[in-house]
Write a protein that holds these residues in place. Structure first.
Motif, PDB file in Angstrom:
ATOM      1  N   ASP A 149       0.869  -1.175   0.000  1.00 22.15           N
ATOM      2  CA  ASP A 149       0.000   0.000   0.000  1.00 22.15           C
ATOM      3  C   ASP A 149       0.902   1.220   0.000  1.00 22.15           C
ATOM      4  OD1 ASP A 149      -2.106   1.789   0.164  1.00 22.15           O
ATOM      5  OD2 ASP A 149      -2.373   1.543   2.331  1.00 22.15           O
ATOM      6  N   GLY A 150       1.222   1.701  -1.178  1.00 24.90           N
ATOM      7  CA  GLY A 150       2.144   2.818  -1.286  1.00 24.90           C
ATOM      8  C   GLY A 150       3.536   2.425  -0.826  1.00 24.90           C
ATOM      9  N   ASP A 151       4.042   3.143   0.158  1.00 24.87           N
ATOM     10  CA  ASP A 151       5.384   2.874   0.680  1.00 24.87           C
ATOM     11  C   ASP A 151       5.352   1.954   1.904  1.00 24.87           C
ATOM     12  OD1 ASP A 151       6.587   4.447  -1.248  1.00 24.87           O
ATOM     13  OD2 ASP A 151       6.444   6.276  -0.043  1.00 24.87           O
ATOM     14  N   GLU A 152       4.243   1.250   2.080  1.00 25.13           N
ATOM     15  CA  GLU A 152       4.122   0.363   3.240  1.00 25.13           C
ATOM     16  C   GLU A 152       3.584  -1.006   2.824  1.00 25.13           C
ATOM     17  OE1 GLU A 152       3.090   3.221   7.013  1.00 25.13           O
ATOM     18  OE2 GLU A 152       1.453   2.806   5.609  1.00 25.13           O
ATOM     19  N   TYR A 153       3.828  -1.981   3.683  1.00 26.44           N
ATOM     20  CA  TYR A 153       3.152  -3.267   3.590  1.00 26.44           C
ATOM     21  C   TYR A 153       2.149  -3.334   4.739  1.00 26.44           C
ATOM     22  CZ  TYR A 153       6.583  -5.227   0.317  1.00 26.44           C
ATOM     23  OH  TYR A 153       7.371  -5.490  -0.783  1.00 26.44           O
ATOM     24  N   VAL A 154       0.987  -3.911   4.462  1.00 25.34           N
ATOM     25  CA  VAL A 154      -0.024  -4.139   5.489  1.00 25.34           C
ATOM     26  C   VAL A 154      -0.083  -5.649   5.729  1.00 25.34           C
ATOM     27  CG1 VAL A 154      -2.413  -3.823   6.191  1.00 25.34           C
ATOM     28  CG2 VAL A 154      -1.315  -2.129   4.693  1.00 25.34           C
ATOM     29  N   ILE A 155       0.270  -6.053   6.942  1.00 30.73           N
ATOM     30  CA  ILE A 155       0.430  -7.472   7.256  1.00 30.73           C
ATOM     31  C   ILE A 155      -0.720  -7.971   8.118  1.00 30.73           C
ATOM     32  CG2 ILE A 155       1.943  -9.177   8.364  1.00 30.73           C
ATOM     33  CD1 ILE A 155       4.289  -7.307   7.749  1.00 30.73           C
ATOM     34  N   ASN A 156      -1.274  -9.117   7.713  1.00 32.25           N
ATOM     35  CA  ASN A 156      -2.338  -9.772   8.465  1.00 32.25           C
ATOM     36  C   ASN A 156      -2.072 -11.267   8.542  1.00 32.25           C
ATOM     37  OD1 ASN A 156      -4.775  -7.843   9.082  1.00 32.25           O
ATOM     38  ND2 ASN A 156      -4.072  -7.285   7.024  1.00 32.25           N
ATOM     39  N   GLY A 157      -2.308 -11.839   9.731  1.00 30.36           N
ATOM     40  CA  GLY A 157      -2.111 -13.269   9.887  1.00 30.36           C
ATOM     41  C   GLY A 157      -1.683 -13.607  11.298  1.00 30.36           C
ATOM     42  N   SER A 158      -1.215 -14.829  11.464  1.00 31.25           N
ATOM     43  CA  SER A 158      -0.772 -15.276  12.786  1.00 31.25           C
ATOM     44  C   SER A 158       0.348 -16.294  12.638  1.00 31.25           C
ATOM     45  CB  SER A 158      -1.937 -15.890  13.562  1.00 31.25           C
ATOM     46  OG  SER A 158      -2.434 -17.044  12.896  1.00 31.25           O
ATOM     47  N   LYS A 159       1.136 -16.414  13.693  1.00 33.32           N
ATOM     48  CA  LYS A 159       2.231 -17.375  13.760  1.00 33.32           C
ATOM     49  C   LYS A 159       2.163 -18.092  15.107  1.00 33.32           C
ATOM     50  CE  LYS A 159       4.110 -15.962   9.844  1.00 33.32           C
ATOM     51  NZ  LYS A 159       4.298 -16.838   8.658  1.00 33.32           N
ATOM     52  N   THR A 160       2.701 -19.290  15.150  1.00 36.15           N
ATOM     53  CA  THR A 160       2.708 -20.040  16.407  1.00 36.15           C
ATOM     54  C   THR A 160       4.009 -20.816  16.547  1.00 36.15           C
ATOM     55  OG1 THR A 160       1.371 -21.478  17.826  1.00 36.15           O
ATOM     56  CG2 THR A 160       1.629 -22.162  15.529  1.00 36.15           C
ATOM     57  N   LEU A 217       2.008 -15.229  17.809  1.00 38.48           N
ATOM     58  CA  LEU A 217       2.070 -13.846  17.356  1.00 38.48           C
ATOM     59  C   LEU A 217       0.874 -13.566  16.453  1.00 38.48           C
ATOM     60  CD1 LEU A 217       5.833 -13.619  16.281  1.00 38.48           C
ATOM     61  CD2 LEU A 217       4.857 -12.996  18.501  1.00 38.48           C
ATOM     62  N   PHE A 218       0.339 -12.347  16.554  1.00 36.83           N
ATOM     63  CA  PHE A 218      -0.805 -11.963  15.731  1.00 36.83           C
ATOM     64  C   PHE A 218      -0.522 -10.624  15.044  1.00 36.83           C
ATOM     65  CE2 PHE A 218      -2.417 -14.657  19.119  1.00 36.83           C
ATOM     66  CZ  PHE A 218      -3.147 -15.595  18.393  1.00 36.83           C
ATOM     67  N   PHE A 219      -0.956 -10.532  13.788  1.00 33.39           N
ATOM     68  CA  PHE A 219      -0.740  -9.337  12.975  1.00 33.39           C
ATOM     69  C   PHE A 219      -2.092  -8.882  12.431  1.00 33.39           C
ATOM     70  CE2 PHE A 219       2.804 -12.233  12.833  1.00 33.39           C
ATOM     71  CZ  PHE A 219       3.906 -11.444  13.075  1.00 33.39           C
ATOM     72  N   ASP A 220      -2.538  -7.704  12.897  1.00 27.99           N
ATOM     73  CA  ASP A 220      -3.838  -7.162  12.509  1.00 27.99           C
ATOM     74  C   ASP A 220      -3.636  -5.810  11.842  1.00 27.99           C
ATOM     75  OD1 ASP A 220      -6.484  -6.506  12.213  1.00 27.99           O
ATOM     76  OD2 ASP A 220      -6.874  -6.211  14.353  1.00 27.99           O
ATOM     77  N   ASN A 221      -3.561  -5.837  10.520  1.00 33.63           N
ATOM     78  CA  ASN A 221      -3.304  -4.614   9.740  1.00 33.63           C
ATOM     79  C   ASN A 221      -2.050  -3.895  10.240  1.00 33.63           C
ATOM     80  OD1 ASN A 221      -5.532  -4.803   7.948  1.00 33.63           O
ATOM     81  ND2 ASN A 221      -6.896  -4.039   9.559  1.00 33.63           N
ATOM     82  N   VAL A 222      -0.993  -4.639  10.439  1.00 31.27           N
ATOM     83  CA  VAL A 222       0.283  -4.063  10.876  1.00 31.27           C
ATOM     84  C   VAL A 222       0.958  -3.412   9.676  1.00 31.27           C
ATOM     85  CG1 VAL A 222       2.531  -4.530  11.896  1.00 31.27           C
ATOM     86  CG2 VAL A 222       0.521  -5.814  12.666  1.00 31.27           C
ATOM     87  N   ARG A 223       1.260  -2.136   9.816  1.00 35.19           N
ATOM     88  CA  ARG A 223       1.909  -1.411   8.724  1.00 35.19           C
ATOM     89  C   ARG A 223       3.402  -1.262   8.999  1.00 35.19           C
ATOM     90  NH1 ARG A 223      -0.953   1.526   4.962  1.00 35.19           N
ATOM     91  NH2 ARG A 223      -3.222   1.214   5.080  1.00 35.19           N
ATOM     92  N   VAL A 224       4.193  -1.633   8.005  1.00 38.24           N
ATOM     93  CA  VAL A 224       5.643  -1.446   8.096  1.00 38.24           C
ATOM     94  C   VAL A 224       6.122  -0.846   6.784  1.00 38.24           C
ATOM     95  CG1 VAL A 224       5.923  -3.418   9.664  1.00 38.24           C
ATOM     96  CG2 VAL A 224       6.196  -3.754   7.214  1.00 38.24           C
ATOM     97  N   PRO A 225       7.205  -0.078   6.801  1.00 41.94           N
ATOM     98  CA  PRO A 225       7.710   0.504   5.556  1.00 41.94           C
ATOM     99  C   PRO A 225       8.250  -0.571   4.621  1.00 41.94           C
ATOM    100  CG  PRO A 225       9.241   0.901   7.353  1.00 41.94           C
ATOM    101  CD  PRO A 225       8.004   0.315   7.977  1.00 41.94           C
ATOM    102  N   VAL A 226       8.201  -0.316   3.338  1.00 41.09           N
ATOM    103  CA  VAL A 226       8.699  -1.290   2.364  1.00 41.09           C
ATOM    104  C   VAL A 226      10.191  -1.536   2.554  1.00 41.09           C
ATOM    105  CG1 VAL A 226       6.921  -0.791   0.654  1.00 41.09           C
ATOM    106  CG2 VAL A 226       9.055   0.534   0.636  1.00 41.09           C
ATOM    107  N   THR A 227      10.877  -0.618   3.224  1.00 48.32           N
ATOM    108  CA  THR A 227      12.307  -0.814   3.496  1.00 48.32           C
ATOM    109  C   THR A 227      12.548  -1.949   4.492  1.00 48.32           C
ATOM    110  OG1 THR A 227      12.163   0.963   5.143  1.00 48.32           O
ATOM    111  CG2 THR A 227      12.976   1.555   2.956  1.00 48.32           C
ATOM    112  N   ASN A 228      11.483  -2.457   5.105  1.00 51.04           N
ATOM    113  CA  ASN A 228      11.623  -3.594   6.018  1.00 51.04           C
ATOM    114  C   ASN A 228      11.635  -4.931   5.281  1.00 51.04           C
ATOM    115  OD1 ASN A 228      11.494  -1.688   8.063  1.00 51.04           O
ATOM    116  ND2 ASN A 228      10.083  -2.883   9.321  1.00 51.04           N
ATOM    117  N   LEU A 229      11.428  -4.903   3.967  1.00 49.38           N
ATOM    118  CA  LEU A 229      11.506  -6.127   3.176  1.00 49.38           C
ATOM    119  C   LEU A 229      12.950  -6.606   3.112  1.00 49.38           C
ATOM    120  CD1 LEU A 229      10.193  -8.165   1.092  1.00 49.38           C
ATOM    121  CD2 LEU A 229      10.903  -6.510  -0.679  1.00 49.38           C
ATOM    122  N   MET A 230      13.170  -7.894   3.396  1.00 51.17           N
ATOM    123  CA  MET A 230      14.505  -8.475   3.291  1.00 51.17           C
ATOM    124  C   MET A 230      14.693  -9.008   1.874  1.00 51.17           C
ATOM    125  SD  MET A 230      14.810 -10.453   6.976  1.00 51.17           S
ATOM    126  CE  MET A 230      16.551 -10.856   6.732  1.00 51.17           C
ATOM    127  N   GLY A 231      15.757  -8.557   1.218  1.00 51.78           N
ATOM    128  CA  GLY A 231      15.987  -8.971  -0.159  1.00 51.78           C
ATOM    129  C   GLY A 231      14.917  -8.407  -1.068  1.00 51.78           C
TER     130      GLY A 231
END
Length: 383
Positions: A149-160, A217-231
């Motif tokens: 979403d523009g200069d951000e990623y919007v993350i949704n999901g869960s990890k265990t 861990l839970f992710f509910d519309n977590v926004r992070v900058p695209v610079t957080n992408l690895m590789g």
């Protein structure tokens, strides 16, 4: 007693580090293991002390605050922590220090500069968030999404089943950035734990390794900058499997070391414990069992040494060898420690005896970093 490794595979610097690490385990870890096990948590200040002792981030380059050592330092850690009584309780937490290597290897220069110095100082813990409630070893089945979403990623999901979930300041999260591409659409994105929408769930109770915290861990519309992408987008499988492949030599070494410790403990136990008026070791059944265990451990050592020699010669870990080792050594560990518990009799079921803790920890090793069944799939593809 000590782990009977081949010293010719290591340099004087590695051996000096080994002595430092052994002393650190004895002075800083072993006296606290019971308390940490009860708390299901290792306090954050422990990692600061570990950093000051020089036992964190051994293979991180000097440019990012590390000592600039090689991967063999991590193998020393695996040998020593596997053999130590502490390994059966804090093993996953300490091996989790390898997440820093993944960040250093696969992260961008900006990401390295931003986080690596804190990692090496023990101030920034890193978590690897791959496993999900509906997908374990099958990374391609990841459902957590990251939508641009523009200069951000919007993350949704869960990890265990995420190690170090309580204290990690950042998580390397496996996400689907292009769901229609399957495995080729998986990416790794760094999520800081203070981002709005990020939430830690339950601390999960485990069969063993209870000083190492594990949770959701839970992710509910977590926004992070695209610079957080690895590789790049789609590099997720390569990045994650690169770290997992490291684990697939570390855990066989830990398994072999733990089985060796169980064998040594059992030899001492049967020499001193009597039944029907004689030491247990004097019974033919006991000697035959111990003879089989000693033989299996000795033969198993040879393949581990070969893997280390191959790595030193090429600078690469052989994927097939690592899969075979992860499958066979962890199953061998389970067989041997089970026999050691049996030779301890009722004492082997008591938590105060080392073999009891080794036994419950060993059961994890056939699952952690890829199940034995997945390893069979990987080896089977080579036939």
């Amino acid at each position: 007693m000590s782990y009977p490794y081949d010293a010719s595979l290591f340099s004087e610097e590695h051996e000096a580090f080994r002595n430092t690490f052994r002393r650190f385990l004895k002075e800083e870890v072993e006296p606290n293991v019971d308390r940490w096990t009860e708390a299901h948590h290792i306090p954050p200040e422990f990692w600061i002390r570990a950093a000051k002792a020089g036992v964190l981030g051994m293979d991180i380059p000097e440019a990012y605050g590390g000592p600039g050592g090689d991967f063999l330092y991590r193998l020393v850690v695996a040998q020593e922590i596997g053999y130590s009584v502490a390994g059966a309780t804090i093993g996953p937490a300490f091996i989790g220090d390898g997440c820093g290597e993944i960040l250093c290897r696969a992260g961008t220069e900006e990401q390295r500069r931003k986080w690596m110095p804190g990692v090496v100082k023990g101030e920034v813990r890193v978590g690897l968030a791959i496993t999900e409630p509906d997908s374990g070893s099958d990374v391609a089945a990841t459902r957590t999404t990251a939508v641009r979403d523009g200069d951000e990623y919007v993350i949704n999901g869960s990890k265990t089943f995420i190690s170090n979930f309580l204290d990690a300041a950042i998580f390397m999260v496996g996400c689907k950035t292009n769901p229609e591409l399957g495995a080729k659409g998986v990416s790794v994105i760094i999520v800081e734990a203070d981002r709005p929408g990020f939430r830690r769930g339950r601390a999960l109770k485990k069969m063993g390794c209870n000083a190492s915290d594990t949770g959701e861990l839970f992710f509910d519309n977590v926004r992070v900058p695209v610079t957080n992408l690895m590789g790049n987008e789609g590099d997720g499988m390569k990045i994650m499997l690169g770290g997992v492949n490291m684990d697939r030599i570390m855990w066989p070494i830990i398994g072999h070391a733990a089985a060796t410790r169980a064998y040594h403990e059992t030899v001492e136990f049967v020499k001193n414990r009597k039944a029907f008026g004689q030491p247990i070791i004097d019974f033919q059944n006991t000697r035959f069992k111990l003879a089989e265990i000693k033989t299996e451990l000795t033969i198993a050592q040879a393949f581990l040494d070969k893997m280390i020699r191959d790595y030193k010669a090429t600078g690469e870990l052989d994927v097939l060898q690592c899969a075979m080792a992860k499958m066979w050594y962890t199953e061998m560990e389970g067989r041997i420690i089970d026999q050691c518990v049996q030779l301890h009799g009722g004492s082997g079921y008591m938590d105060e005896y080392i073999v009891s803790r080794l036994y419950t920890a060993a059961r994890l090793h056939r699952i952690f970093a890829g199940t034995a069944e997945i390893m069979r799939v990987l080896v089977g593809r080579s036939i």
